[in-house]
Design a protein around this motif. Structure first.
Motif, PDB file in Angstrom:
ATOM      1  N   ALA A  29       0.835  -1.199   0.000  1.00 17.01           N
ATOM      2  CA  ALA A  29       0.000   0.000   0.000  1.00 17.01           C
ATOM      3  C   ALA A  29       0.871   1.249   0.000  1.00 17.01           C
ATOM      4  O   ALA A  29       1.896   1.315   0.683  1.00 17.01           O
ATOM      5  CB  ALA A  29      -0.922   0.000   1.217  1.00 17.01           C
ATOM      6  N   THR A  30       0.460   2.223  -0.770  1.00 16.25           N
ATOM      7  CA  THR A  30       1.134   3.522  -0.799  1.00 16.25           C
ATOM      8  C   THR A  30       0.189   4.571  -0.230  1.00 16.25           C
ATOM      9  O   THR A  30      -0.999   4.315  -0.049  1.00 16.25           O
ATOM     10  CB  THR A  30       1.527   3.915  -2.244  1.00 16.25           C
ATOM     11  N   TRP A  31       0.722   5.743  -0.001  1.00 16.33           N
ATOM     12  CA  TRP A  31      -0.142   6.801   0.513  1.00 16.33           C
ATOM     13  C   TRP A  31      -0.887   7.522  -0.610  1.00 16.33           C
ATOM     14  O   TRP A  31      -1.749   8.348  -0.359  1.00 16.33           O
ATOM     15  CB  TRP A  31       0.626   7.798   1.367  1.00 16.33           C
ATOM     16  N   ASN A  32      -0.575   7.207  -1.849  1.00 16.26           N
ATOM     17  CA  ASN A  32      -1.167   7.928  -2.979  1.00 16.26           C
ATOM     18  C   ASN A  32      -2.693   7.918  -2.978  1.00 16.26           C
ATOM     19  O   ASN A  32      -3.313   8.934  -3.283  1.00 16.26           O
ATOM     20  CB  ASN A  32      -0.641   7.364  -4.306  1.00 16.26           C
ATOM     21  N   ASP A  33      -3.293   6.784  -2.666  1.00 17.14           N
ATOM     22  CA  ASP A  33      -4.755   6.685  -2.661  1.00 17.14           C
ATOM     23  C   ASP A  33      -5.325   6.539  -1.258  1.00 17.14           C
ATOM     24  O   ASP A  33      -6.491   6.203  -1.098  1.00 17.14           O
ATOM     25  CB  ASP A  33      -5.199   5.495  -3.524  1.00 17.14           C
ATOM     26  N   SER A  34      -4.514   6.781  -0.271  1.00 20.63           N
ATOM     27  CA  SER A  34      -4.945   6.605   1.109  1.00 20.63           C
ATOM     28  C   SER A  34      -5.743   7.816   1.585  1.00 20.63           C
ATOM     29  O   SER A  34      -5.376   8.965   1.288  1.00 20.63           O
ATOM     30  CB  SER A  34      -3.739   6.418   2.021  1.00 20.63           C
ATOM     31  N   PRO A  35      -6.802   7.584   2.352  1.00 28.25           N
ATOM     32  CA  PRO A  35      -7.510   8.718   2.951  1.00 28.25           C
ATOM     33  C   PRO A  35      -6.638   9.441   3.989  1.00 28.25           C
ATOM     34  O   PRO A  35      -6.908  10.582   4.339  1.00 28.25           O
ATOM     35  CB  PRO A  35      -8.739   8.082   3.610  1.00 28.25           C
ATOM     36  N   ASP A  36      -5.583   8.763   4.449  1.00 27.06           N
ATOM     37  CA  ASP A  36      -4.651   9.354   5.419  1.00 27.06           C
ATOM     38  C   ASP A  36      -3.355   9.801   4.757  1.00 27.06           C
ATOM     39  O   ASP A  36      -2.295   9.818   5.384  1.00 27.06           O
ATOM     40  CB  ASP A  36      -4.336   8.340   6.525  1.00 27.06           C
ATOM     41  N   LYS A  37      -3.434  10.162   3.484  1.00 28.58           N
ATOM     42  CA  LYS A  37      -2.240  10.534   2.727  1.00 28.58           C
ATOM     43  C   LYS A  37      -1.435  11.638   3.426  1.00 28.58           C
ATOM     44  O   LYS A  37      -0.231  11.510   3.602  1.00 28.58           O
ATOM     45  CB  LYS A  37      -2.624  10.990   1.318  1.00 28.58           C
ATOM     46  N   GLU A  38      -2.105  12.685   3.834  1.00 21.73           N
ATOM     47  CA  GLU A  38      -1.404  13.811   4.461  1.00 21.73           C
ATOM     48  C   GLU A  38      -0.727  13.378   5.762  1.00 21.73           C
ATOM     49  O   GLU A  38       0.427  13.749   6.027  1.00 21.73           O
ATOM     50  CB  GLU A  38      -2.366  14.973   4.713  1.00 21.73           C
ATOM     51  N   ALA A  40       0.305  10.381   6.532  1.00 20.97           N
ATOM     52  CA  ALA A  40       1.438   9.514   6.183  1.00 20.97           C
ATOM     53  C   ALA A  40       2.618  10.331   5.674  1.00 20.97           C
ATOM     54  O   ALA A  40       3.762  10.107   6.080  1.00 20.97           O
ATOM     55  CB  ALA A  40       1.020   8.492   5.139  1.00 20.97           C
ATOM     56  N   GLU A  41       2.350  11.274   4.800  1.00 19.02           N
ATOM     57  CA  GLU A  41       3.424  12.114   4.262  1.00 19.02           C
ATOM     58  C   GLU A  41       4.077  12.946   5.362  1.00 19.02           C
ATOM     59  O   GLU A  41       5.303  13.075   5.401  1.00 19.02           O
ATOM     60  CB  GLU A  41       2.885  13.027   3.161  1.00 19.02           C
ATOM     61  N   ASN A  42       3.260  13.513   6.244  1.00 23.67           N
ATOM     62  CA  ASN A  42       3.806  14.319   7.342  1.00 23.67           C
ATOM     63  C   ASN A  42       4.673  13.476   8.269  1.00 23.67           C
ATOM     64  O   ASN A  42       5.762  13.901   8.682  1.00 23.67           O
ATOM     65  CB  ASN A  42       2.691  14.999   8.127  1.00 23.67           C
ATOM     66  N   ALA A  43       4.191  12.271   8.604  1.00 21.93           N
ATOM     67  CA  ALA A  43       4.970  11.385   9.470  1.00 21.93           C
ATOM     68  C   ALA A  43       6.259  10.964   8.772  1.00 21.93           C
ATOM     69  O   ALA A  43       7.330  10.914   9.394  1.00 21.93           O
ATOM     70  CB  ALA A  43       4.145  10.155   9.850  1.00 21.93           C
ATOM     71  N   ALA A  75       3.817   6.255   9.443  1.00 20.36           N
ATOM     72  CA  ALA A  75       3.983   6.244   7.986  1.00 20.36           C
ATOM     73  C   ALA A  75       3.948   4.820   7.436  1.00 20.36           C
ATOM     74  O   ALA A  75       3.283   4.540   6.431  1.00 20.36           O
ATOM     75  CB  ALA A  75       5.290   6.933   7.602  1.00 20.36           C
ATOM     76  N   TYR A  76       4.630   3.902   8.097  1.00 25.99           N
ATOM     77  CA  TYR A  76       4.668   2.507   7.657  1.00 25.99           C
ATOM     78  C   TYR A  76       3.297   1.848   7.753  1.00 25.99           C
ATOM     79  O   TYR A  76       2.874   1.132   6.835  1.00 25.99           O
ATOM     80  CB  TYR A  76       5.695   1.714   8.473  1.00 25.99           C
ATOM     81  N   ASP A  77       2.579   2.078   8.841  1.00 24.47           N
ATOM     82  CA  ASP A  77       1.263   1.464   9.013  1.00 24.47           C
ATOM     83  C   ASP A  77       0.279   1.924   7.943  1.00 24.47           C
ATOM     84  O   ASP A  77      -0.553   1.145   7.486  1.00 24.47           O
ATOM     85  CB  ASP A  77       0.693   1.760  10.402  1.00 24.47           C
ATOM     86  N   ILE A  78       0.359   3.171   7.547  1.00 25.87           N
ATOM     87  CA  ILE A  78      -0.540   3.701   6.522  1.00 25.87           C
ATOM     88  C   ILE A  78      -0.076   3.278   5.131  1.00 25.87           C
ATOM     89  O   ILE A  78      -0.885   2.877   4.289  1.00 25.87           O
ATOM     90  CB  ILE A  78      -0.632   5.244   6.602  1.00 25.87           C
ATOM     91  N   ALA A  79       1.225   3.371   4.886  1.00 27.26           N
ATOM     92  CA  ALA A  79       1.762   3.138   3.536  1.00 27.26           C
ATOM     93  C   ALA A  79       3.105   2.425   3.616  1.00 27.26           C
ATOM     94  O   ALA A  79       4.157   3.062   3.541  1.00 27.26           O
ATOM     95  CB  ALA A  79       1.908   4.472   2.816  1.00 27.26           C
ATOM     96  N   PRO A  80       3.094   1.100   3.750  1.00 23.75           N
ATOM     97  CA  PRO A  80       4.365   0.368   3.842  1.00 23.75           C
ATOM     98  C   PRO A  80       5.305   0.656   2.663  1.00 23.75           C
ATOM     99  O   PRO A  80       6.511   0.756   2.846  1.00 23.75           O
ATOM    100  CB  PRO A  80       3.948  -1.094   3.861  1.00 23.75           C
ATOM    101  N   ALA A  81       4.739   0.830   1.465  1.00 29.53           N
ATOM    102  CA  ALA A  81       5.564   1.082   0.279  1.00 29.53           C
ATOM    103  C   ALA A  81       5.743   2.572   0.005  1.00 29.53           C
ATOM    104  O   ALA A  81       6.108   2.970  -1.103  1.00 29.53           O
ATOM    105  CB  ALA A  81       4.958   0.386  -0.938  1.00 29.53           C
ATOM    106  N   ALA A  82       5.499   3.395   1.008  1.00 24.80           N
ATOM    107  CA  ALA A  82       5.659   4.856   0.911  1.00 24.80           C
ATOM    108  C   ALA A  82       4.888   5.394  -0.289  1.00 24.80           C
ATOM    109  O   ALA A  82       3.682   5.219  -0.361  1.00 24.80           O
ATOM    110  CB  ALA A  82       7.129   5.241   0.887  1.00 24.80           C
ATOM    111  N   ASP A  83       5.593   6.023  -1.245  1.00 21.99           N
ATOM    112  CA  ASP A  83       4.924   6.594  -2.422  1.00 21.99           C
ATOM    113  C   ASP A  83       4.891   5.624  -3.602  1.00 21.99           C
ATOM    114  O   ASP A  83       4.440   5.968  -4.680  1.00 21.99           O
ATOM    115  CB  ASP A  83       5.601   7.904  -2.836  1.00 21.99           C
TER     116      ASP A  83
END
Length: 152
Positions: A29-38, A40-43, A75-83
């Motif tokens: 999972a990446t943060w690109n389509d995550s509802p918690d994108k911001e 994840a990016e901030n963390a 950040a990892y929990d939301i988007a293990p593969a980052a971007d």
């Protein structure tokens, strides 16, 4: 009866492949389509500010380590593969757990941290297979030198 058994085995095989596919997608999972994108990016930015250029995470102060680990975990929990372009969360995860393993005095905890460190290689291989030879080499090196994997 044979038809029923073949049908049942096919259904189980299909369900297994589907569950494996869902698991792999969550792992990448990446943060690109995550509802918690911001979030994840901030963390990600926050923890990377502490660890960028740091080769040995044990050299971080306790406060820096704890703060950056907390943000990395978010950040990892939301988007293990980052971007989806860079495997930072897997690489940094190995370094966080390597540091915790080095600092641990309890053998069971040390093994737990080292096991988690090794698991990040497998996760990264699923999401970033182009680096397979390099990652398998690094994994083998870590397994040789980490307590609990080598012959001691």
């Amino acid at each position: 009866m044979n038809t029923f058994i073949r049908f049942t085995s096919r259904v189980f095989a299909l369900l297994f492949m589907l569950s494996a596919s869902i698991s792999l997608n969550a792992q990448c999972a990446t943060w690109n389509d995550s509802p918690d994108k911001e979030k994840a990016e901030n963390a990600h930015v926050s923890y990377r500010n502490f660890v960028k250029g740091t080769e040995d995470f044990t050299k971080l102060s306790e406060e820096e380590f704890n703060t950056s680990f907390k943000d990395w975990k978010i950040a990892y929990d939301i988007a293990p593969a980052a971007d989806g372009q860079r495997p930072f969360h897997y690489i940094d995860g190995r370094e966080f757990y390597r540091a915790m393993g080095k600092k641990a005095t309890d053998a069971a905890k040390k093994k737990e941290y080292n096991d988690r460190l090794i698991s990040f290689y497998d996760e990264e291989l699923v999401c970033y297979p182009k680096n397979e030879a390099f990652l398998l080499g690094r994994k083998a090196n870590d397994m040789f030198y980490l307590q609990g994997y080598s012959i001691e």
